[in-house]
Design an enzyme around this catalytic site. Structure first.
Site, PDB file in Angstrom:
ATOM      1  N   HIS A 124       8.860 113.435  31.090  1.00 47.06           N
ATOM      2  CA  HIS A 124       8.771 114.773  30.785  1.00 47.06           C
ATOM      3  C   HIS A 124       7.309 115.221  30.772  1.00 47.06           C
ATOM      4  CE1 HIS A 124       7.869 113.704  26.425  1.00 47.06           C
ATOM      5  NE2 HIS A 124       7.212 114.478  26.427  1.00 47.06           N
ATOM      6  N   ASP A 155      13.098 108.260  30.013  1.00 44.37           N
ATOM      7  CA  ASP A 155      11.943 108.893  29.891  1.00 44.37           C
ATOM      8  C   ASP A 155      10.521 108.366  30.201  1.00 44.37           C
ATOM      9  OD1 ASP A 155      10.502 111.623  29.411  1.00 44.37           O
ATOM     10  OD2 ASP A 155       9.960 111.320  27.542  1.00 44.37           O
ATOM     11  N   SER A 234       2.542 112.531  23.671  1.00 45.31           N
ATOM     12  CA  SER A 234       3.701 112.258  24.676  1.00 45.31           C
ATOM     13  C   SER A 234       3.033 111.322  25.848  1.00 45.31           C
ATOM     14  CB  SER A 234       4.515 113.120  25.066  1.00 45.31           C
ATOM     15  OG  SER A 234       5.419 113.525  24.328  1.00 45.31           O
ATOM     16  N   VAL A 291      33.359 101.477  32.408  1.00 48.57           N
ATOM     17  CA  VAL A 291      34.274 101.585  31.290  1.00 48.57           C
ATOM     18  C   VAL A 291      33.643 102.861  30.688  1.00 48.57           C
ATOM     19  CG1 VAL A 291      35.024  99.258  31.057  1.00 48.57           C
ATOM     20  CG2 VAL A 291      33.024 100.152  29.733  1.00 48.57           C
TER      21      VAL A 291
END
Length: 495
Positions: A124, A155, A234, A291
């Site tokens: 991001h 991410d 980040s 599934v």
């Protein structure tokens, strides 16, 4: 409120200094493809050491590997013309307005993982960026970076700069982390560290492991830490007491857009796995079983006569998928995948995603109290797209749930296959047992207490006649461009 920070790194501190002083680092090369120059130290943390008074040696070792990232992205937006009266259009032109663009600066951090310029960061931080610049510790020059590849599902992104002899960090084995291990966060919160300066360091512990539910499409296995993480951190490093990378900081849980002691990092083992695939092929291809797994609640365990809540209940099996070809059915409980014990839905999602398409794996499951083992050759996971919102209507079923018949418009809008028969859920009260159990607006109820239903009236009648403590619903749910079935056990007791 989940705030994605721009974080810089968190050093998991255990008892590192002794190991550093003794020089006991059992390092080895992670020899695979273009990342053979990554240094990995899998030795466990020495948790018996006491009396540590400074982490300065750890910071000196790891901080040079942490970089500042400055990215620029262009945002396009539309400004509406308020003069929408047709009379004024002849004088003032098109009332639909105009398209505008503006540049947005994004601050983040990254970690050098090879001496020749590969850098790990959070996706991001660099998503949709037109320009990315890197500032190294101790170097006031800025380097232009290119995006080698990115993986929004975890991410994680990999950047590359044209430089050599860089201070690459040593990677640790994040699977050996334990709750209580000390960690350090190193980065550039709020753009405090200027180019060339040493980044900021904060300290904390590993608060929890295996956290999920942050909204990254299911591939979540986060390390939680109370080391202060703020905007700008980040993409930075989470390191242990020996200065080894154990995580890439990604997000915070905050009501104030600042650190409140709840931060999350992608485990280094997962980030390393993603980086290898991105550098080798430019994308991450994940295995696909076919599934729709779900956790086993007490109500589901009782409804299916299960003695334990461990395992992933198969809510549905997509036609033509590896699971169907192997004989796996709706209602089976998967207990082991490729030799790994499965405790719940997230375990299975991560285990399948960790395998490459074409992998041959062993799957163990329980069916009607009997154990089965099958061999499955995984396919490649198909793409995803957003769900449509169904129209509303009609009949009350359960307490706080409204259902309606399926018509051609609903089928077309939600792309519901013709073979799916039942009633669409058009409303679920927030304070209802059904909402607590996970029933959602847009779900198609296809069976109630193991009885198939084809319209809203049948759903209502079966629910009204249910006598047990729980009502077992089988629903079809649209997910991405696909759909599948799952079970929901609703408390049938009255408040």
């Amino acid at each position: 409120m989940k705030q994605f920070s721009r974080f810089v790194s968190a050093f998991v501190i255990g008892i590192v200094c002794v190991a550093l002083a003794a020089g006991v680092l059992h390092s080895r090369l992670w020899a695979r493809g273009p990342l053979s120059s990554i240094v990995v130290d899998n030795s466990p943390i020495n948790r018996s050491t006491s009396g540590l008074t400074s982490f300065a040696p750890v910071v000196k070792r790891a901080a040079p590997s942490v970089v500042n990232i400055y990215s620029t992205r262009v945002l396009h937006y539309h400004e509406q013309n308020p003069l929408i009266n047709p009379f004024f259009q002849q004088f003032f032109g098109n009332p639909e307005g105009h398209e505008f663009t503006r540049h947005e600066q994004v601050l983040g951090s990254g970690v050098i993982i090879t001496p020749d310029g590969y850098i790990l960061t959070a996706n991001h931080v660099v998503a949709n960026a037109e320009e990315i610049k890197i500032a190294l510790t101790g170097d006031k020059n800025e380097y232009k970076a290119s995006v080698v590849g990115s993986d929004p599902d975890t991410d994680v992104a990999v950047l590359k700069i044209d430089a050599n002899h860089l201070p690459a960090i040593t990677l640790g084995d994040s699977s050996q982390l334990e709750v209580g291990d000390i960690v350090l966060a190193i980065g550039n919160p709020f753009d405090i560290s200027q180019p060339g300066q040493t980044p900021t360091v904060t300290m904390g512990i590993v608060s929890a492991l295996g956290r999920s539910g942050l909204g990254f499409n299911g591939y979540e296995n986060f390390i939680q830490t109370d080391a202060a993480i703020n905007p700008g951190n980040s993409g930075g490093a989470l390191v242990d007491a020996q200065g080894r990378l154990v995580g890439i900081n990604t997000a915070i849980e905050s009501s104030s857009e600042g650190s409140e002691g709840i931060g999350f990092a992608v485990p280094a083992n997962l980030a390393r796995h993603v980086a290898d695939r991105l550098i080798s092929g430019g994308k991450v291809s994940r295995g696909y079983l076919g599934v729709m797994p779900q956790d086993i609640t007490p109500g589901l365990a009782q409804s299916f006569g299960l003695s334990t809540e461990n395992g992933a209940l198969v809510g549905g099996v997509e036609p033509g998928t590896p699971a169907e070809k192997a004989g796996i059915q709706s209602g089976d409980v998967i207990t082991e995948f490729n030799g790994q014990a499965i405790a719940g839905e997230n375990d299975l999602l991560l285990a399948v995603a960790d395998c490459a398409p074409g992998s041959k794996v062993s799957v163990k499951f329980m069916r009607d109290g009997d154990a089965h083992t099958v061999k499955v050759t995984l396919a490649e996971r198909p793409g995803e797209q957003a769900q449509s919102t169904p129209p509303q209507n009609q009949t009350d079923a359960l307490d706080g749930v409204t259902v309606s018949d399926l018509d051609s418009d609903v089928r077309s809008q939600l792309q519901i296959p013709d073979e799916i028969q039942g009633a669409i859920v058009t409303d679920v009260a927030q304070d209802s047992h059904a909402n607590e159990a996970g029933l959602q607006k847009g779900d198609i109820i296809i069976a109630v207490d193991h009885h198939s239903v084809s319209n809203a009236d049948q759903v209502v009648n079966v629910c009204n006649n249910a006598k047990g403590k729980y009502i077992l619903l089988k629903v079809w749910r649209k997910q991405g461009e696909m759909g599948g079935t799952r079970y929901i056990s609703v408390d049938n007791t009255k408040d």
